[in-house]
Write an enzyme that holds these catalytic residues in place. Sequence first.
Site, PDB file in Angstrom:
ATOM      1  N   ASN A   7       4.334  -5.354  -2.776  1.00  0.00           N
ATOM      2  CA  ASN A   7       4.527  -4.283  -1.719  1.00  0.00           C
ATOM      3  C   ASN A   7       3.735  -3.186  -1.787  1.00  0.00           C
ATOM      4  O   ASN A   7       3.847  -2.505  -2.779  1.00  0.00           O
ATOM      5  CB  ASN A   7       6.341  -3.966  -1.478  1.00  0.00           C
ATOM      6  CG  ASN A   7       6.569  -3.115  -0.678  1.00  0.00           C
ATOM      7  OD1 ASN A   7       5.883  -1.809  -0.341  1.00  0.00           O
ATOM      8  ND2 ASN A   7       7.506  -3.309   0.167  1.00  0.00           N
ATOM      9  N   ASP A   9       3.441  -0.549   0.243  1.00  0.00           N
ATOM     10  CA  ASP A   9       3.938   0.621   1.213  1.00  0.00           C
ATOM     11  C   ASP A   9       3.348   1.934   0.642  1.00  0.00           C
ATOM     12  O   ASP A   9       3.027   2.704   1.429  1.00  0.00           O
ATOM     13  CB  ASP A   9       5.309   0.677   1.346  1.00  0.00           C
ATOM     14  CG  ASP A   9       5.761  -0.368   2.063  1.00  0.00           C
ATOM     15  OD1 ASP A   9       5.013  -1.390   2.833  1.00  0.00           O
ATOM     16  OD2 ASP A   9       7.179  -0.643   2.136  1.00  0.00           O
ATOM     17  N   HIS A  10       3.596   2.169  -0.725  1.00  0.00           N
ATOM     18  CA  HIS A  10       3.404   3.485  -1.219  1.00  0.00           C
ATOM     19  C   HIS A  10       1.933   3.903  -1.442  1.00  0.00           C
ATOM     20  O   HIS A  10       1.513   4.908  -1.735  1.00  0.00           O
ATOM     21  CB  HIS A  10       4.230   3.638  -2.480  1.00  0.00           C
ATOM     22  CG  HIS A  10       5.805   3.428  -2.303  1.00  0.00           C
ATOM     23  ND1 HIS A  10       6.315   4.170  -1.251  1.00  0.00           N
ATOM     24  CD2 HIS A  10       6.627   2.696  -2.637  1.00  0.00           C
ATOM     25  CE1 HIS A  10       7.459   4.021  -1.017  1.00  0.00           C
ATOM     26  NE2 HIS A  10       7.897   2.809  -1.934  1.00  0.00           N
ATOM     27  N   ARG A  18      -1.543  13.227   3.290  1.00  0.00           N
ATOM     28  CA  ARG A  18      -2.758  14.018   3.933  1.00  0.00           C
ATOM     29  C   ARG A  18      -3.007  13.609   5.168  1.00  0.00           C
ATOM     30  O   ARG A  18      -4.267  14.275   5.614  1.00  0.00           O
ATOM     31  CB  ARG A  18      -3.847  14.116   2.870  1.00  0.00           C
ATOM     32  CG  ARG A  18      -3.423  14.765   1.541  1.00  0.00           C
ATOM     33  CD  ARG A  18      -3.475  16.403   1.954  1.00  0.00           C
ATOM     34  NE  ARG A  18      -2.765  17.154   0.784  1.00  0.00           N
ATOM     35  CZ  ARG A  18      -3.747  17.665  -0.097  1.00  0.00           C
ATOM     36  NH1 ARG A  18      -5.132  17.662  -0.051  1.00  0.00           N
ATOM     37  NH2 ARG A  18      -3.217  18.278  -1.140  1.00  0.00           N
ATOM     38  N   HIS A  43       6.293  -2.849   4.823  1.00  0.00           N
ATOM     39  CA  HIS A  43       7.318  -2.561   5.738  1.00  0.00           C
ATOM     40  C   HIS A  43       6.739  -1.659   6.749  1.00  0.00           C
ATOM     41  O   HIS A  43       6.497  -0.465   6.639  1.00  0.00           O
ATOM     42  CB  HIS A  43       8.589  -1.755   4.763  1.00  0.00           C
ATOM     43  CG  HIS A  43       9.534  -1.667   5.485  1.00  0.00           C
ATOM     44  ND1 HIS A  43      10.849  -1.088   4.865  1.00  0.00           N
ATOM     45  CD2 HIS A  43      10.073  -1.509   6.851  1.00  0.00           C
ATOM     46  CE1 HIS A  43      11.753  -0.980   5.851  1.00  0.00           C
ATOM     47  NE2 HIS A  43      11.477  -1.280   7.025  1.00  0.00           N
ATOM     48  N   ARG A  45       7.933   0.642   9.044  1.00  0.00           N
ATOM     49  CA  ARG A  45       9.398   1.275   9.501  1.00  0.00           C
ATOM     50  C   ARG A  45       9.143   2.060  10.828  1.00  0.00           C
ATOM     51  O   ARG A  45       8.123   2.146  11.267  1.00  0.00           O
ATOM     52  CB  ARG A  45       9.622   2.562   8.430  1.00  0.00           C
ATOM     53  CG  ARG A  45       9.908   1.782   7.056  1.00  0.00           C
ATOM     54  CD  ARG A  45      10.310   3.186   6.118  1.00  0.00           C
ATOM     55  NE  ARG A  45      11.505   3.622   6.526  1.00  0.00           N
ATOM     56  CZ  ARG A  45      12.671   3.281   5.770  1.00  0.00           C
ATOM     57  NH1 ARG A  45      12.709   2.416   4.690  1.00  0.00           N
ATOM     58  NH2 ARG A  45      13.843   3.922   6.098  1.00  0.00           N
ATOM     59  N   ARG A  49       6.608   6.084   8.591  1.00  0.00           N
ATOM     60  CA  ARG A  49       6.471   7.013   7.625  1.00  0.00           C
ATOM     61  C   ARG A  49       5.270   6.773   6.433  1.00  0.00           C
ATOM     62  O   ARG A  49       4.524   7.330   5.760  1.00  0.00           O
ATOM     63  CB  ARG A  49       7.649   7.228   6.632  1.00  0.00           C
ATOM     64  CG  ARG A  49       8.355   6.287   6.054  1.00  0.00           C
ATOM     65  CD  ARG A  49       9.183   6.825   4.946  1.00  0.00           C
ATOM     66  NE  ARG A  49      10.595   6.781   5.679  1.00  0.00           N
ATOM     67  CZ  ARG A  49      11.721   6.877   5.240  1.00  0.00           C
ATOM     68  NH1 ARG A  49      11.854   6.597   3.773  1.00  0.00           N
ATOM     69  NH2 ARG A  49      12.880   7.039   5.940  1.00  0.00           N
ATOM     70  N   HIS A  50       5.159   5.423   6.413  1.00  0.00           N
ATOM     71  CA  HIS A  50       3.938   5.001   5.485  1.00  0.00           C
ATOM     72  C   HIS A  50       3.041   3.914   6.054  1.00  0.00           C
ATOM     73  O   HIS A  50       2.035   4.431   6.415  1.00  0.00           O
ATOM     74  CB  HIS A  50       4.384   4.553   4.148  1.00  0.00           C
ATOM     75  CG  HIS A  50       5.782   3.581   3.965  1.00  0.00           C
ATOM     76  ND1 HIS A  50       5.863   2.511   4.660  1.00  0.00           N
ATOM     77  CD2 HIS A  50       6.596   3.889   3.332  1.00  0.00           C
ATOM     78  CE1 HIS A  50       7.152   2.137   4.449  1.00  0.00           C
ATOM     79  NE2 HIS A  50       7.489   2.801   3.335  1.00  0.00           N
ATOM     80  N   GLU A  70       8.009  -6.832   6.430  1.00  0.00           N
ATOM     81  CA  GLU A  70       9.501  -6.176   6.399  1.00  0.00           C
ATOM     82  C   GLU A  70       9.734  -5.320   7.802  1.00  0.00           C
ATOM     83  O   GLU A  70       8.788  -4.448   7.955  1.00  0.00           O
ATOM     84  CB  GLU A  70       9.784  -5.476   5.207  1.00  0.00           C
ATOM     85  CG  GLU A  70      10.066  -6.152   3.966  1.00  0.00           C
ATOM     86  CD  GLU A  70      10.149  -5.120   2.572  1.00  0.00           C
ATOM     87  OE1 GLU A  70      10.627  -4.018   3.057  1.00  0.00           O
ATOM     88  OE2 GLU A  70       9.706  -5.380   1.696  1.00  0.00           O
ATOM     89  N   THR A 101      14.942   1.395   1.544  1.00  0.00           N
ATOM     90  CA  THR A 101      16.076   0.597   1.889  1.00  0.00           C
ATOM     91  C   THR A 101      17.250   0.662   0.927  1.00  0.00           C
ATOM     92  O   THR A 101      17.218   0.316  -0.116  1.00  0.00           O
ATOM     93  CB  THR A 101      15.533  -1.063   2.022  1.00  0.00           C
ATOM     94  OG1 THR A 101      14.163  -0.781   2.660  1.00  0.00           O
ATOM     95  CG2 THR A 101      16.424  -1.904   3.012  1.00  0.00           C
ATOM     96  N   GLU A 151      16.359 -12.707   1.088  1.00  0.00           N
ATOM     97  CA  GLU A 151      15.991 -12.091  -0.229  1.00  0.00           C
ATOM     98  C   GLU A 151      17.210 -11.242  -0.660  1.00  0.00           C
ATOM     99  O   GLU A 151      17.792 -10.455  -0.147  1.00  0.00           O
ATOM    100  CB  GLU A 151      14.845 -11.173   0.533  1.00  0.00           C
ATOM    101  CG  GLU A 151      14.260 -10.401  -0.968  1.00  0.00           C
ATOM    102  CD  GLU A 151      13.121  -9.393  -0.604  1.00  0.00           C
ATOM    103  OE1 GLU A 151      12.732  -9.697   0.266  1.00  0.00           O
ATOM    104  OE2 GLU A 151      12.979  -8.417  -1.299  1.00  0.00           O
ATOM    105  N   HIS A 190      13.973  -5.519  -4.891  1.00  0.00           N
ATOM    106  CA  HIS A 190      14.237  -4.094  -4.742  1.00  0.00           C
ATOM    107  C   HIS A 190      14.636  -3.450  -6.222  1.00  0.00           C
ATOM    108  O   HIS A 190      15.452  -4.063  -6.873  1.00  0.00           O
ATOM    109  CB  HIS A 190      15.364  -3.729  -3.885  1.00  0.00           C
ATOM    110  CG  HIS A 190      15.032  -2.600  -3.177  1.00  0.00           C
ATOM    111  ND1 HIS A 190      15.553  -1.511  -3.958  1.00  0.00           N
ATOM    112  CD2 HIS A 190      14.827  -2.026  -1.982  1.00  0.00           C
ATOM    113  CE1 HIS A 190      15.475  -0.197  -3.251  1.00  0.00           C
ATOM    114  NE2 HIS A 190      14.818  -0.736  -2.077  1.00  0.00           N
TER     115      HIS A 190
END
Length: 243
Positions: A7, A9-10, A18, A43, A45, A49-50, A70, A101, A151, A190
């Site tokens: 994943n 996302d981050h 930024r 994901h 969202r 946000r990401h 996701e 989540t 999952e 998770h």
Amino acid sequence: MPRLHVNIDHVATLRQARHSKQPDPVLAAGLCELAGANGITVHLREDRRHIQDRDVRLLRQTVTTLLNLEMALTDEMVAIALEVRPDQVCMVPEKREELTTEGGLDPAACGERLDPAVKSLRQAGIEVSLFVDPMPEPLEAAARSGADFVELHTGAYANARGAQRESELLRLVTAANYAHELGLRVNAGHGLDYENVLPIAQLPYVEELNIGYAILCRSIYTGLDQAVREMQDRILAAAPEMD
Ligand code: PXP
């Protein structure tokens, strides 16, 4: 031995901090694949946000393993999935204020929206997974919905210690067996990290592990390539020994 889906996302969280172009999740996905990841998970969202819509569209063109999207069960997200055609969709509950989540989806509480969404995604050739807590009721409701996979939410296991962790693991084992009995295929994810992943990689019937945060954290020190390879090594330890 389960396959590793990373994943990313981050990577996008860092970029959005930024509102710039770096680091790029598309490039990160390619590096994860080169390091041996079997799939890429993002994901999208509702609050963006990401991961952004553009990332998902670009990843659809560049990911050469499997792309798992996701998403919340909303008309907007179902329409995006039907247009972009990821290989898999994992439906998750979403709350605006949460950091990540929090709980599993309650398929029985999704009402009449779930079954048609599952049906239209599957008809489009997309495998559907529902992210659920390891309990009988959501598994039974997932099976009724026609989803391919569940999952299993491993967050409670990951957060627990000592005897509590053992009992959370037992819940996951029981849930994996029951999901299989119900005709569902089984993924998990998770809160998994280098220290807690092995018993989850040994769950009965588990096919894919979705892991993000721990790999991205380690990659800051070691680089993404090594962080993915080290996680693959931990998962590999779950394979039965050959004579
Ligand atoms: N599986 C699902 C359904 C998730 O929502 C998440 C978090 O985005 C993950 C797996 C990965 O969790 P983590 O980042 O803690 O590895």
